[in-house]
Write a protein that holds these residues in place. Sequence first.
Motif, PDB file in Angstrom:
ATOM      1  N   ALA A 148       0.835  -1.203   0.000  1.00  0.00           N
ATOM      2  CA  ALA A 148       0.000   0.000   0.000  1.00  0.00           C
ATOM      3  C   ALA A 148       0.872   1.255   0.000  1.00  0.00           C
ATOM      4  O   ALA A 148       0.557   2.241  -0.676  1.00  0.00           O
ATOM      5  N   ALA A 149       1.976   1.213   0.752  1.00  0.00           N
ATOM      6  CA  ALA A 149       2.880   2.371   0.807  1.00  0.00           C
ATOM      7  C   ALA A 149       3.473   2.660  -0.558  1.00  0.00           C
ATOM      8  O   ALA A 149       3.549   3.821  -0.993  1.00  0.00           O
ATOM      9  N   ILE A 150       3.888   1.623  -1.256  1.00  0.00           N
ATOM     10  CA  ILE A 150       4.472   1.792  -2.586  1.00  0.00           C
ATOM     11  C   ILE A 150       3.420   2.302  -3.567  1.00  0.00           C
ATOM     12  O   ILE A 150       3.679   3.222  -4.353  1.00  0.00           O
ATOM     13  N   LYS A 151       2.228   1.722  -3.518  1.00  0.00           N
ATOM     14  CA  LYS A 151       1.163   2.131  -4.443  1.00  0.00           C
ATOM     15  C   LYS A 151       0.818   3.603  -4.256  1.00  0.00           C
ATOM     16  O   LYS A 151       0.716   4.364  -5.226  1.00  0.00           O
ATOM     17  N   ARG A 152       0.634   4.007  -3.003  1.00  0.00           N
ATOM     18  CA  ARG A 152       0.305   5.406  -2.736  1.00  0.00           C
ATOM     19  C   ARG A 152       1.471   6.316  -3.137  1.00  0.00           C
ATOM     20  O   ARG A 152       1.270   7.365  -3.753  1.00  0.00           O
ATOM     21  N   SER A 153       2.672   5.915  -2.785  1.00  0.00           N
ATOM     22  CA  SER A 153       3.844   6.738  -3.100  1.00  0.00           C
ATOM     23  C   SER A 153       3.981   6.956  -4.595  1.00  0.00           C
ATOM     24  O   SER A 153       4.243   8.082  -5.052  1.00  0.00           O
ATOM     25  N   LEU A 154       3.803   5.910  -5.380  1.00  0.00           N
ATOM     26  CA  LEU A 154       3.939   6.034  -6.827  1.00  0.00           C
ATOM     27  C   LEU A 154       2.863   6.945  -7.413  1.00  0.00           C
ATOM     28  O   LEU A 154       3.121   7.703  -8.358  1.00  0.00           O
ATOM     29  N   SER A 155       1.652   6.887  -6.849  1.00  0.00           N
ATOM     30  CA  SER A 155       0.598   7.766  -7.356  1.00  0.00           C
ATOM     31  C   SER A 155       0.924   9.225  -7.049  1.00  0.00           C
ATOM     32  O   SER A 155       0.613  10.123  -7.841  1.00  0.00           O
ATOM     33  N   TYR A 156       1.588   9.467  -5.928  1.00  0.00           N
ATOM     34  CA  TYR A 156       1.946  10.836  -5.564  1.00  0.00           C
ATOM     35  C   TYR A 156       3.122  11.338  -6.406  1.00  0.00           C
ATOM     36  O   TYR A 156       3.173  12.518  -6.768  1.00  0.00           O
ATOM     37  N   VAL A 157       4.037  10.430  -6.735  1.00  0.00           N
ATOM     38  CA  VAL A 157       5.133  10.797  -7.635  1.00  0.00           C
ATOM     39  C   VAL A 157       4.571  11.148  -9.016  1.00  0.00           C
ATOM     40  O   VAL A 157       4.980  12.125  -9.649  1.00  0.00           O
ATOM     41  N   ASP A 158       3.609  10.360  -9.468  1.00  0.00           N
ATOM     42  CA  ASP A 158       2.981  10.639 -10.762  1.00  0.00           C
ATOM     43  C   ASP A 158       2.292  12.004 -10.760  1.00  0.00           C
ATOM     44  O   ASP A 158       2.192  12.655 -11.801  1.00  0.00           O
ATOM     45  N   ALA A 159       1.819  12.442  -9.580  1.00  0.00           N
ATOM     46  CA  ALA A 159       1.145  13.732  -9.470  1.00  0.00           C
ATOM     47  C   ALA A 159       2.128  14.895  -9.393  1.00  0.00           C
ATOM     48  O   ALA A 159       1.711  16.054  -9.440  1.00  0.00           O
ATOM     49  N   GLY A 160       3.426  14.575  -9.255  1.00  0.00           N
ATOM     50  CA  GLY A 160       4.430  15.626  -9.241  1.00  0.00           C
ATOM     51  C   GLY A 160       5.253  15.733  -7.983  1.00  0.00           C
ATOM     52  O   GLY A 160       6.099  16.629  -7.868  1.00  0.00           O
ATOM     53  N   ALA A 161       5.042  14.847  -7.011  1.00  0.00           N
ATOM     54  CA  ALA A 161       5.806  14.909  -5.765  1.00  0.00           C
ATOM     55  C   ALA A 161       7.299  14.774  -6.039  1.00  0.00           C
ATOM     56  O   ALA A 161       7.721  13.991  -6.885  1.00  0.00           O
ATOM     57  N   ASP A 162       8.082  15.550  -5.293  1.00  0.00           N
ATOM     58  CA  ASP A 162       9.544  15.514  -5.440  1.00  0.00           C
ATOM     59  C   ASP A 162      10.191  14.498  -4.526  1.00  0.00           C
ATOM     60  O   ASP A 162      11.361  14.146  -4.706  1.00  0.00           O
ATOM     61  N   GLY A 163       9.471  14.027  -3.529  1.00  0.00           N
ATOM     62  CA  GLY A 163       9.972  13.033  -2.592  1.00  0.00           C
ATOM     63  C   GLY A 163       8.801  12.351  -1.918  1.00  0.00           C
ATOM     64  O   GLY A 163       7.674  12.866  -1.935  1.00  0.00           O
ATOM     65  N   VAL A 164       9.037  11.193  -1.333  1.00  0.00           N
ATOM     66  CA  VAL A 164       7.989  10.469  -0.616  1.00  0.00           C
ATOM     67  C   VAL A 164       8.457  10.194   0.803  1.00  0.00           C
ATOM     68  O   VAL A 164       9.641   9.963   1.054  1.00  0.00           O
ATOM     69  N   PHE A 165       7.520  10.226   1.729  1.00  0.00           N
ATOM     70  CA  PHE A 165       7.799  10.121   3.151  1.00  0.00           C
ATOM     71  C   PHE A 165       6.878   9.072   3.750  1.00  0.00           C
ATOM     72  O   PHE A 165       5.653   9.193   3.650  1.00  0.00           O
ATOM     73  N   VAL A 166       7.462   8.036   4.360  1.00  0.00           N
ATOM     74  CA  VAL A 166       6.673   6.975   4.975  1.00  0.00           C
ATOM     75  C   VAL A 166       7.102   6.844   6.438  1.00  0.00           C
ATOM     76  O   VAL A 166       7.930   5.987   6.779  1.00  0.00           O
ATOM     77  N   PRO A 167       6.585   7.694   7.312  1.00  0.00           N
ATOM     78  CA  PRO A 167       6.968   7.600   8.731  1.00  0.00           C
ATOM     79  C   PRO A 167       6.516   6.277   9.332  1.00  0.00           C
ATOM     80  O   PRO A 167       5.441   5.771   9.005  1.00  0.00           O
ATOM     81  N   GLY A 168       7.350   5.710  10.176  1.00  0.00           N
ATOM     82  CA  GLY A 168       7.040   4.427  10.800  1.00  0.00           C
ATOM     83  C   GLY A 168       7.653   3.243  10.081  1.00  0.00           C
ATOM     84  O   GLY A 168       7.802   2.167  10.669  1.00  0.00           O
ATOM     85  N   LEU A 169       8.027   3.415   8.832  1.00  0.00           N
ATOM     86  CA  LEU A 169       8.676   2.337   8.085  1.00  0.00           C
ATOM     87  C   LEU A 169      10.099   2.162   8.593  1.00  0.00           C
ATOM     88  O   LEU A 169      10.855   3.124   8.676  1.00  0.00           O
ATOM     89  N   ALA A 170      10.441   0.912   8.940  1.00  0.00           N
ATOM     90  CA  ALA A 170      11.774   0.651   9.480  1.00  0.00           C
ATOM     91  C   ALA A 170      12.343  -0.694   9.049  1.00  0.00           C
ATOM     92  O   ALA A 170      13.555  -0.895   9.088  1.00  0.00           O
ATOM     93  N   GLU A 171      11.494  -1.625   8.646  1.00  0.00           N
ATOM     94  CA  GLU A 171      11.956  -2.947   8.240  1.00  0.00           C
ATOM     95  C   GLU A 171      12.894  -2.813   7.039  1.00  0.00           C
ATOM     96  O   GLU A 171      12.492  -2.308   5.975  1.00  0.00           O
ATOM     97  N   PRO A 172      14.159  -3.228   7.174  1.00  0.00           N
ATOM     98  CA  PRO A 172      15.135  -3.003   6.099  1.00  0.00           C
ATOM     99  C   PRO A 172      14.701  -3.494   4.727  1.00  0.00           C
ATOM    100  O   PRO A 172      14.880  -2.780   3.729  1.00  0.00           O
TER     101      PRO A 172
END
Length: 253
Positions: A148-172
């Motif tokens: 879900a994080a990847i799917k949402r992030s990619l949709s935001y990049v497609d909208a023009g986001a310059d970076g993506v932020f996923v707080p709480g993500l830590a699993e290497p």
Amino acid sequence: MTAFAALHVPGSPLLLPNVWDFGTAAFLSARGFPALGTTSLGVSAAEGEPDGVPSSKDATVRLAGRLAGLDALISVDLADGFSDDPGEVGALAAELAEAGVAGINLEDALGDPELHAAKIAAAKKRAPGLFVNARTDTHWLGEPDIEAAIKRSLSYVDAGADGVFVPGLAEPADVERLVKATSTPVNLLFLPGKVTVAALAGLGVARVSLGSLPYRMALAATLRTVEAVRDGGELPLTPPSYDDVAALLPEAR
């Protein structure tokens, strides 16, 4: 590439301290930190407002304008943009860019990803030079779900986001998946006892934010100081002098 964007280097991440007032920001800027972010929790708490609510917008904008005069690049935490109207979010982004802000943070709070993408697109249209960091709360508010994080992030990049932020993500392994899946810098939140900056650097992360941690640590230090004075103990830290702090402030007009 803007100066702020250039600080986002995968494998050599920007450490972004988050501040809630001018004095703290000026203190960190004077010590060489090239970029600073605001923390919505800290700004809201300082104003006596709930975190990220529309009523904290004015305080956020006012602080951003003051910080933009410092010798540091400023990114402003806008929570969800303080509005569900993409046009209003775009107008706010333009106002902050005009004030000299380098970047903004917009979070989806696990709401409609299409609406969040529209806010990002509006912000980039009105302020194309502003670094828009798109936050998704899959690992902060919901059950951790890297797909879900990847799917949402990619949709935001497609909208023009310059970076993506996923707080709480830590699993290497999941961090590596996100980094490989996106074409933009990945921002993660420093989580005491769970991740280190060095470890995140090794996974290709480009920015590490401190979030509300400095504000909460300041509260803890204040309590320890007061308790030490009350109990006749030693002060927990050596503070800067009054003159040192006064020298950081603007001259009286």
